[in-house]
Design an enzyme around this catalytic site. Sequence first.
Site, PDB file in Angstrom:
ATOM      1  N   GLN A 130       2.909   9.942   1.283  1.00  9.77           N
ATOM      2  CA  GLN A 130       4.210   9.261   1.275  1.00  9.77           C
ATOM      3  C   GLN A 130       5.020   9.601   0.019  1.00  9.77           C
ATOM      4  OE1 GLN A 130       2.402   5.181   2.269  1.00  9.77           O
ATOM      5  NE2 GLN A 130       4.439   5.116   3.158  1.00  9.77           N
ATOM      6  N   HIS A 186      -3.947   1.260   7.930  1.00 12.91           N
ATOM      7  CA  HIS A 186      -2.601   1.857   7.931  1.00 12.91           C
ATOM      8  C   HIS A 186      -2.554   3.044   6.958  1.00 12.91           C
ATOM      9  CE1 HIS A 186       1.992   1.327   7.922  1.00 12.91           C
ATOM     10  NE2 HIS A 186       1.790   2.118   6.880  1.00 12.91           N
ATOM     11  N   GLU A 187      -3.112   2.856   5.758  1.00 12.93           N
ATOM     12  CA  GLU A 187      -3.040   3.917   4.740  1.00 12.93           C
ATOM     13  C   GLU A 187      -3.971   5.090   5.074  1.00 12.93           C
ATOM     14  OE1 GLU A 187      -0.595   3.695   2.797  1.00 12.93           O
ATOM     15  OE2 GLU A 187      -0.197   1.582   3.143  1.00 12.93           O
ATOM     16  N   GLY A 223       0.842  -1.192   0.000  1.00 17.53           N
ATOM     17  CA  GLY A 223       0.000   0.000   0.000  1.00 17.53           C
ATOM     18  C   GLY A 223       0.878   1.242   0.000  1.00 17.53           C
ATOM     19  N   CYS A 231       6.576   0.106   7.010  1.00 18.29           N
ATOM     20  CA  CYS A 231       6.104   1.252   6.242  1.00 18.29           C
ATOM     21  C   CYS A 231       7.200   1.673   5.260  1.00 18.29           C
ATOM     22  CB  CYS A 231       5.785   2.392   7.205  1.00 18.29           C
ATOM     23  SG  CYS A 231       5.166   3.865   6.381  1.00 18.29           S
ATOM     24  N   LEU A 232       6.808   1.953   4.018  1.00 18.82           N
ATOM     25  CA  LEU A 232       7.804   2.356   3.014  1.00 18.82           C
ATOM     26  C   LEU A 232       8.456   3.683   3.368  1.00 18.82           C
ATOM     27  CD1 LEU A 232       6.177   1.283  -0.376  1.00 18.82           C
ATOM     28  CD2 LEU A 232       7.664   0.006   1.171  1.00 18.82           C
ATOM     29  N   HIS A 276      -2.234   7.268   7.372  1.00 22.49           N
ATOM     30  CA  HIS A 276      -1.290   8.163   6.684  1.00 22.49           C
ATOM     31  C   HIS A 276      -1.983   9.456   6.266  1.00 22.49           C
ATOM     32  CE1 HIS A 276       2.595   6.277   6.243  1.00 22.49           C
ATOM     33  NE2 HIS A 276       2.095   5.144   5.788  1.00 22.49           N
TER      34      HIS A 276
HETATM   35 ZN    ZN Z   1       3.049   3.356   5.729  1.00 20.03          ZN
END
Ligand code: ZN
Length: 201
Positions: A51, A141-142, A46, A99-100, A145
Site C-alpha cells: 500500500q 485483510h493485510e 493496519g 481500506c486506506l 494485501h
Molecule cells: Zn487495505
Amino acid sequence: MLKLQVIHYPHPTLRHVSKPLKRVDNELRDMVAQMFDLMYEHEGVGLAANQVDLPYRFFVANPTGDSENQEAEQVFINPVIRSGKGRSGKGQTEGEEGCLSIPGVLGPVVRNERVTVEAYGLTGESFLGEVDGLFARIVQHETDHLDGKLFIDRLAPTQLAEVRDQLEEFEIVFQSKRDCGEMPSDEQIVARIAELEQLRT
Ligand code: ZN
C-alpha cells in the site's frame, strides 16, 4: 531513505504478490516507522507494504488506531496464517471493512473470527499467536494485501455493484494522473518493483 506514500486503487503495486523479506535492518525499521505514521495520519488500523508501493511481505497494525497506544502496535514480517484460513461456514463472521488504498469505500466482508498467525517481529524473533475479533480481521485483510488481494475482491456481487461507481472514480483519477505524466507506466512500475525486490527478498 525512501519517502513513502499511500497509493490508491487501481495502482498495479496493490496487485503485486509480495516476496518474503530476508533480513531486518535500519532501512526496514525506517519504512515501518513511516508506515505507522501514515497509518495514523489516515486513521487506519493496519497498513501493508504494497500500500506504500513496496514489494515486501510485511504489514503494520494497531487495532486501537491510537498513536498514543504504542503497546498495541505490532509489525508482522513474512506473516503466514496457520489456521482458520479460508474455510467457509463455521467460525466466520461478516463485518464492514474499508481500506486506506480505497478511501471512502466500505463493504461487508466475511472473515474467520479467529486465526493463528506466525510472523517475525522487528527484532527478528518469530512469534505465533492466535488473534480474534477486529485483530483477526486486520490480520486477514493485510495478509490479503501481501497476496495482491483487496477487500473489494471478497464482496458479494450485489455489494460490489453498490460501490462500482466509487471504484470507477478512482479509476478515472488514476488514468488522468497517467495522462498528465504524474503516474509512471505499468512497465516503469514493474521495473521499480523488481529492483526493490532484488535488494531485500
Ligand atoms: Zn487495505
